[in-house]
Design an enzyme around this catalytic site. Sequence first.
Site, PDB file in Angstrom:
ATOM      1  N   GLU A  64       0.852  -1.196   0.000  1.00 31.86           N
ATOM      2  CA  GLU A  64       0.000   0.000   0.000  1.00 31.86           C
ATOM      3  C   GLU A  64       0.881   1.236   0.000  1.00 31.86           C
ATOM      4  OE1 GLU A  64      -2.340  -0.082   3.592  1.00 31.86           O
ATOM      5  OE2 GLU A  64      -0.550  -0.252   4.836  1.00 31.86           O
ATOM      6  N   ASP A 117       2.025  10.123   4.124  1.00 33.34           N
ATOM      7  CA  ASP A 117       2.896  11.052   4.823  1.00 33.34           C
ATOM      8  C   ASP A 117       2.060  11.766   5.872  1.00 33.34           C
ATOM      9  OD1 ASP A 117       5.186  12.298   5.442  1.00 33.34           O
ATOM     10  OD2 ASP A 117       5.242  13.611   3.694  1.00 33.34           O
ATOM     11  N   TYR A 163      -3.479   0.594   9.110  1.00 35.21           N
ATOM     12  CA  TYR A 163      -2.498  -0.251   8.429  1.00 35.21           C
ATOM     13  C   TYR A 163      -2.008  -1.419   9.265  1.00 35.21           C
ATOM     14  CZ  TYR A 163       0.932   2.703  10.897  1.00 35.21           C
ATOM     15  OH  TYR A 163       1.652   3.375  11.829  1.00 35.21           O
ATOM     16  N   LYS A 165      10.920   3.863  -0.198  1.00 37.02           N
ATOM     17  CA  LYS A 165      10.605   5.290  -0.300  1.00 37.02           C
ATOM     18  C   LYS A 165      10.905   5.856  -1.683  1.00 37.02           C
ATOM     19  CE  LYS A 165      11.175   7.767   3.351  1.00 37.02           C
ATOM     20  NZ  LYS A 165      10.984   8.217   4.702  1.00 37.02           N
ATOM     21  N   CYS A 190      18.757  46.016 -16.270  1.00 38.36           N
ATOM     22  CA  CYS A 190      18.755  44.640 -16.761  1.00 38.36           C
ATOM     23  C   CYS A 190      20.179  44.084 -16.752  1.00 38.36           C
ATOM     24  CB  CYS A 190      18.188  44.596 -18.181  1.00 38.36           C
ATOM     25  SG  CYS A 190      18.327  42.979 -18.938  1.00 38.36           S
ATOM     26  N   CYS A 211      12.430  43.895 -17.754  1.00 42.78           N
ATOM     27  CA  CYS A 211      13.439  44.655 -18.472  1.00 42.78           C
ATOM     28  C   CYS A 211      12.707  45.413 -19.562  1.00 42.78           C
ATOM     29  CB  CYS A 211      14.462  43.699 -19.084  1.00 42.78           C
ATOM     30  SG  CYS A 211      15.363  44.409 -20.463  1.00 42.78           S
ATOM     31  N   CYS A 231      17.119  43.639 -26.017  1.00 47.95           N
ATOM     32  CA  CYS A 231      17.748  42.837 -24.973  1.00 47.95           C
ATOM     33  C   CYS A 231      18.032  41.429 -25.496  1.00 47.95           C
ATOM     34  CB  CYS A 231      16.834  42.768 -23.752  1.00 47.95           C
ATOM     35  SG  CYS A 231      17.457  41.702 -22.454  1.00 47.95           S
TER      36      CYS A 231
HETATM   37  O1  D41 Z   1       1.304   4.605   5.482  1.00 47.00           O
HETATM   38  C1  D41 Z   1       2.097   4.552   6.426  1.00 47.00           C
HETATM   39  N1  D41 Z   1       2.727   5.641   6.829  1.00 47.00           N
HETATM   40  C2  D41 Z   1       2.388   3.255   7.108  1.00 47.00           C
HETATM   41  C3  D41 Z   1       3.147   3.272   8.262  1.00 47.00           C
HETATM   42  C4  D41 Z   1       1.902   2.039   6.604  1.00 47.00           C
HETATM   43  N2  D41 Z   1       1.146   2.006   5.485  1.00 47.00           N
HETATM   44  N3  D41 Z   1       2.181   0.891   7.241  1.00 47.00           N
HETATM   45  C5  D41 Z   1       2.912   0.885   8.378  1.00 47.00           C
HETATM   46  N4  D41 Z   1       3.140  -0.292   8.989  1.00 47.00           N
HETATM   47  C6  D41 Z   1       3.842  -0.339  10.107  1.00 47.00           C
HETATM   48  C7  D41 Z   1       4.066  -1.668  10.750  1.00 47.00           C
HETATM   49  C8  D41 Z   1       4.619  -2.641   9.788  1.00 47.00           C
HETATM   50  C9  D41 Z   1       5.023  -1.543  11.903  1.00 47.00           C
HETATM   51  C10 D41 Z   1       2.758  -2.162  11.259  1.00 47.00           C
HETATM   52  C11 D41 Z   1       3.414   2.089   8.943  1.00 47.00           C
HETATM   53  C12 D41 Z   1       4.160   1.968  10.147  1.00 47.00           C
HETATM   54  N5  D41 Z   1       4.353   0.757  10.700  1.00 47.00           N
HETATM   55  C13 D41 Z   1       4.733   3.095  10.852  1.00 47.00           C
HETATM   56  N6  D41 Z   1       4.411   4.365  10.725  1.00 47.00           N
HETATM   57  C14 D41 Z   1       5.168   5.095  11.541  1.00 47.00           C
HETATM   58  C15 D41 Z   1       5.988   4.272  12.221  1.00 47.00           C
HETATM   59  C16 D41 Z   1       5.726   3.011  11.802  1.00 47.00           C
END
Ligand code: D41
Length: 742
Positions: free
Chosen positions: A116, A120, A228, A317, A411, A429, A435
Amino acid sequence: MSKKPSPQAEITSLRELIERYNHRYYVLDDPEVPDAEYDRVFRALQELERQHPDLITLDSPTQRVGGAPLSAFEEVKHRLPMLSLDNALSAESMADFDRRVRERLKLDGEVGYAAEPKLDGLAISIRYEDGVLVQAATRGDGTRGENVTQNVKTIKSVPLRLKGKGWPPVLEVRGEIFMPKAGFAKLNARQRAQGDKEFANPRNAAAGSLRQLDSKITASRPLAMFCYGLGEVEGHDMGDTHSGNMALLEGWGLPISPELKVMVGLEACTAYYTDIAERRDALAYDIDGVVFKVDRVADQQALGYVSRAPRWAIAYKFPAQEEITVVEAVEFQVGRTGAVTPVARLTPVFVGGATVSNATLHNMDEIARKDVRVGDTVFVRRAGDVIPEVVSVVLDRRPHKTKPVMMPTHCPVCGSDVIKPEGEAVARCSGGLYCAAQRKEAIKHFASRRAMDIEGLGDKLVEQLVDREMVDDLADLYELSVEQFAGLDRMAEKSAQNLIDALAKSRETTLPRFLFALGILGIGETMAANIANALGTLDAVMSLRLTDLVELKQSQAKRLREVLEEHADRKTPIAEVIVPLPGLKWFTHTHALLLAERFESVGDVLQADADALANTPSVKIEGVGDVLAEKLVTFFKQSHNREVIDRLVKQGIHWPAIEVAEAQDQPLNGKTFVLTGTLSEPRDAVKARLIALGAKVSGSVSKKTDYVVAGEAAGSKLTKAQDLGVAVLDETGLGKLLDSLK
Ligand code: D41
């Protein structure tokens, strides 16, 4: 006759109804009833609870916002720690992760991962006891967080009571709280209007909103949540897979990511990552990567944890979109229209997948607002294909003795005066085509793909041509020889010949392209097409007079005569009438020019009868208002422009004749369309087809819009259309409409 239900029964059924409406609206994005009906039911419940305060419970929807502001948040110890997530920043480290998982699980085959987008936002833990929300806590350090129950209860997509059956008596869910992009934009607009500080990004806005001691403020902020994972679960077993557990949560009314999918094997995961990266901008919320979790719970247990991070999950990321670096200098660039734009020269930094060494500072107002100075450490942002920009300054790191950046008075390229009209953000300008910077930009624009499409005539080449004074104006381009091109840096005989061929090919064009290529201020592609189609020939365009385009209304003509009568000598030449005229706000430079086309002196104006003074425009060009009309007419009046155009035509630039359609004949005449979302063919193609049928295509939705054509992942424009009751067509609907016109 049925018996009147007891207040308790009535209250229960109203609460269920409201929670169902909330779920349909905030989780499923599929409202069941209009807002007014929701409000009625909500007020009925409030009234009943007022009459029977003993029946109020914590899970009542009326209790989402309640209570006095807190003085501080209580500390909450998490029953099970909230884990952190390991990161992968490259394809290799993602592959390493998958390999480690397979090795530890001693698997030959591929692993199924629940995938998924990585939101943020802020991690949250929400605890339900007997199906009722009893506590919500921030992640904090993973062991202890803050009790934000009151605030989380204001988030409408978070159920106060679980739906359905079969939930464990104790169920702690973990998820992410975030602010969707549209809500963020609205919130910042509101902050701006109230003179409050704007939030730098949706994440900060979500954090700031969740950390309010007064939950009434949180309630006014557009927060959302996706679950999640799980925390403590008691009294009931959950399923064998992560994806299955998420489906259970969904069934109990908890929001989960609509993008959650199971991917088998590394290759499928990589494809998922690429797909989400491509759709990132179209998603309704900010994300910074993709999270993969080994789907089988037994495998998760076998893998275990290392220092608070599960070995079974990883965040792959996207390359960072924001980084910090140092401003080494601020320079000023001169654009095609003379606009002088400040640009920050930066210590090169890798951000958003590329090395950035320049970032736009937009204009002086922006520099002042952000207070950017040479030597400053700054945040730079590069998202998708947008130009990198300086977001903010890290004031703590400002060196001593810095000075604010000043706009140069002359200019930097040609030395002409830099002029900033009152009330405008942009300084320009005043050198025009004298120019070299403006000349270069004018030629680059002329050669560009959507203008004359001269293949191979790139920016570097144009710069050489101007610097070596081989090209002074657009027409000079067509007078160059193979030998001259071949003499340039990095040009071989072959590419010189290719360039000559490309120039020859570009001679065959269309009138809209040619008009666009001339680079008249304010004449974009659409406007150029509108003008060409309305007038048909270059001659007609070049001989336009302001009086052909701009209308003086009867009432304005009358008022103008009154003012002139009172304030001006009859002998004053019209060109010398002072603008603005006392008591005539609308009388601008354009109006003075308009009159000057027909009248010599104030006396002549006063002699003309009101009808004669009020113009009836002979040509109506969609989108060409007073300001544009003046620019257009002025451009074609100037002798050096006429001369360049003459030479271009003499060198063989030509286009097919245009049949001027009688406005009334066009089936979509007077209809305004807005296109939004992803369509199955390029938006420009659809736009061109609509314009050809007489329609106007606009960029924003208003009450005047007749149709909004909504493709996939349409966003705020679609919402606005629905709010305003504007007709919405999908592509099939548009197809049908167009077919019906044939
Ligand atoms: O979408 C998220 N930011 C996200 C964060 C996500 N989709 N899954 C996550 N799953 C976990 C675990 C695997 C530990 C259950 C997480 C985070 N942790 C998480 N977010 C911030 C610290 C950890």
